[in-house]
Design an enzyme around this catalytic site. Structure first.
Site, PDB file in Angstrom:
ATOM      1  N   HIS A 268       0.697  -1.190  -0.420  1.00 12.45           N
ATOM      2  CA  HIS A 268      -0.187   0.184   0.469  1.00 12.45           C
ATOM      3  C   HIS A 268       0.468   1.636   0.405  1.00 12.45           C
ATOM      4  CE1 HIS A 268       0.510   1.560   4.251  1.00 12.45           C
ATOM      5  NE2 HIS A 268       0.906  -0.353   4.602  1.00 12.45           N
TER       6      HIS A 268
ATOM      7  N   CYS B  71       3.765  -4.945   6.702  1.00 13.93           N
ATOM      8  CA  CYS B  71       2.464  -4.080   5.198  1.00 13.93           C
ATOM      9  C   CYS B  71       4.291  -4.227   4.855  1.00 13.93           C
ATOM     10  CB  CYS B  71       1.676  -3.523   4.976  1.00 13.93           C
ATOM     11  SG  CYS B  71       0.108  -4.184   5.526  1.00 13.93           S
TER      12      CYS B  71
END
Length: 218
Positions: free
Chosen positions: A177, A193
């Protein structure tokens, strides 16, 4: 494949249990100023004082896209993978999008901090533009006992810590992301992440396809 996904799921569950509290220390030894900073790591202060509805300061001040780090490079080892495969090298802090002819687009990334690093293989299950963030109910309940109230859902936008775009990795909680704090790129800052500048994730989002394999290696 099934064994790989099961292993990845086990890692995700372990990471979810190990999510730090608001008093946890980041990898550089500094105290996190709030839960979201501890969870996502490296969230900067918003100079204009704007805050989300949840009361946390997510940084960004209307959206910080950051510079492009994308480079087309020679990547001979990618020849054994299909075009469009994403390889994340967490030790290098680089992401490679495989291209024909032994080439790859190379992006600089931020990765999981110590204790939240992982490796594995899965596929991109979906893509999102200005993704929302929904904390797991288990996480909300656990943090509530500590006096930390998390939003049930945070809509996507400039103040959302997931940034401008998101690629979802299998059925896991992990994502590739964007971020509103480009200064965190190149660091070990997250809870697992993989993050890019908003400029880079918008570019990768356009090029990557649902179903493409993602390989994360340490």
């Amino acid at each position: 494949m099934r064994r790989t996904l099961l292993s990845l799921s086990a890692i995700v569950l372990a990471a979810a249990v190990a999510v730090p509290t608001a008093s946890a220390e980041s990898r550089n030894g500094k105290q996190c100023s709030n839960f979201i900073e501890c969870l996502f790591g490296g969230i900067g202060n918003n100079n204009n004082g704007d805050r989300s509805r949840s009361g946390f300061n997510f940084g960004g001040g209307g959206g910080n896209y950051g510079p492009s780090t994308r480079r087309l490079v020679s990547f001979p080892q990618g020849a054994k993978h299909k075009t469009g495969t994403i390889i994340v090298d967490t030790s290098e802090r680089n992401l490679y999008l495989i291209q024909p002819g032994g080439k790859a687009y190379k992006y600089r990334v931020g990765v999981g901090r110590q204790g939240f690093q992982w490796s594995g293989s899965a596929k991109i299950s979906r893509k999102a533009t200005w993704p929302s963030w929904t904390p797991p109910k288990r996480m909300i309940a656990r943090e509530k006992k500590k006096g930390i109230i998390l939003p049930a859902r945070m809509e996507g936008g400039p103040n959302n810590p997931l940034g401008a775009r998101s690629l979802y990795i299998g059925s896991s909680l992990y994502r590739i992301h964007g971020t509103n704090n480009p200064s965190s790129i190149g660091g070990a800052v997250s809870s697992g992440c993989i993050r890019l500048t908003n400029t880079d994730i918008i570019d990768l989002h356009k090029r990557a396809r649902v179903g493409a394999r993602v390989i994360v290696r340490r």
